[in-house]
Design a protein around this motif. Sequence first.
Motif, mmCIF file in Angstrom:
data_model
loop_
_atom_site.group_PDB
_atom_site.id
_atom_site.type_symbol
_atom_site.label_atom_id
_atom_site.label_comp_id
_atom_site.label_asym_id
_atom_site.label_seq_id
_atom_site.Cartn_x
_atom_site.Cartn_y
_atom_site.Cartn_z
ATOM 1 N N UNK A 22 55.262 26.965 50.568
ATOM 2 C CA UNK A 22 54.248 27.139 51.609
ATOM 3 C C UNK A 22 54.878 27.466 52.958
ATOM 4 N N UNK A 23 56.054 26.888 53.235
ATOM 5 C CA UNK A 23 56.741 27.177 54.505
ATOM 6 C C UNK A 23 57.161 28.634 54.560
ATOM 7 N N UNK A 24 57.709 29.163 53.453
ATOM 8 C CA UNK A 24 58.132 30.555 53.422
ATOM 9 C C UNK A 24 56.939 31.503 53.469
ATOM 10 N N UNK A 25 55.834 31.085 52.852
ATOM 11 C CA UNK A 25 54.630 31.921 52.875
ATOM 12 C C UNK A 25 54.121 32.101 54.302
ATOM 13 N N UNK A 30 60.170 35.489 57.000
ATOM 14 C CA UNK A 30 60.368 35.742 55.579
ATOM 15 C C UNK A 30 59.453 36.874 55.133
ATOM 16 N N UNK A 31 60.057 37.954 54.603
ATOM 17 C CA UNK A 31 59.242 39.065 54.101
ATOM 18 C C UNK A 31 58.921 38.895 52.624
ATOM 19 N N UNK A 32 59.868 38.384 51.848
ATOM 20 C CA UNK A 32 59.630 38.111 50.440
ATOM 21 C C UNK A 32 60.697 37.145 49.934
ATOM 22 N N UNK A 55 51.675 35.039 48.110
ATOM 23 C CA UNK A 55 51.600 36.491 48.258
ATOM 24 C C UNK A 55 52.952 37.128 48.558
ATOM 25 N N UNK A 56 53.917 36.362 49.055
ATOM 26 C CA UNK A 56 55.236 36.912 49.369
ATOM 27 C C UNK A 56 56.206 36.783 48.197
ATOM 28 N N UNK A 57 55.799 36.058 47.173
ATOM 29 C CA UNK A 57 56.686 35.828 46.039
ATOM 30 C C UNK A 57 56.929 37.118 45.278
ATOM 31 N N UNK A 58 58.189 37.510 45.189
ATOM 32 C CA UNK A 58 58.538 38.728 44.461
ATOM 33 C C UNK A 58 58.570 38.496 42.958
#
Length: 409
Positions: A22-25, A30-32, A55-58
């Motif tokens: 959630x922090x990275x989202x 963080x782009x991905x 949504x950012x998870x590659x």
Amino acid sequence: MAGLDKQFALAGGRPLLAYTAAVFEKSPLISEYVIVLSAENLARGRELAQAEGWTKLRGFIEGGARRQDSVWHGLRAFEEDPEAPGWVMIHDGARPFVTEQILSDGLEAARPTGACVAAVPVKDTIKRVDRDSLLVEETPPRELLWAIQTPQVFRFDLICQAHRQGQASGADVTDDAMMAELAGHPVKVFRAAYTNIKVTTPDDLDQARLILAGETALAHAGTGPLPIAESTTREPEAMPGPANSHLAPLPALRIGQGFDVHRLVPGRPLILGGVTIPFDLGLDGHSDADVLTHAIINALLGAAGMGDIGRHYPPSDPTIKGISSLQMLTELYTKIQTEGWQLVNLDATVVAQQPKLAPHIAEIRRTLAGVLGVEESRVNVKATTTEKLGFAGRLEGLEGQAVALLTRV
């Protein structure tokens, strides 16, 4: 932990990995990102990603036999991209209390050398012992020792090169900073937070649940009855006595006020909030006489109902002469946490005609936040003069004031 992958251990009803992602989202830095999991956990990870709506998870990458193997698998997922990233952050999925501030500080600290790691100064004395006899061989100076955390931030090409060299040489490392070190790259540490814990044992999981319960209590403060999250959360306190039995439970929040003064004298360093301030005069006292930190300690102790600084560190005790006030703050806040309290926020003021403290406020805030293991946004420090009135105006001394808010966890 009892056969359960620690990233999927539950705290507050959600897997730890959900809090981390959630922090990275939310972070604009963080782009991905990719998540590296063991083969048996890939399906569980995909289910969690769908439920959380990341949504950012590659994508998910299958890990390797060792940590360094898993990291290399994750790096290769980006390396094969025609537009490889300039920077990469490597973070433990079971370290759920990383913050946007830590991410930002890490990226800024990495720019000069291309490699840096999150860390905190150790609080305990560390001894190196013989593996077999357990006899002490060395006690390294504590001020030189830092406990390493994640994220570890690298220039992408640098860490990929370091991993290749490590594989070629057969290196076996415990973190990516060590891989960069073996490749000859300088690695810098930056101060993160003591709350940025890694959940490895059942005790760690209990601590994580307590931290989450404290954050939940803060979020609900003033909005109604406090929720009870997990079995480790203490009941809200109620006023004693039959006459008050009809009253609703009191919110688990406590406010403390702190105050201290010290005389200005020649020949002593001026230390405020753990930072040495250039000035002709310093503060007189049995310790380092850090009047600001003393006021903060008194505010914290007051909120926790644990007396004042003199009760714990009496000025008549010769063994603590010259003791660092930051050491006292560290030790006493640890005791306060042991009693079930956690800092919500702190507001402190230094009353000083001279010197001008504005240039030093940012460093003081960073230092205090680091010792307390909280984000800088929770620690506010101000300075004011008395328009040359009173003992502070006559440069006879300085005054410290502080207000602290604690929550029961």
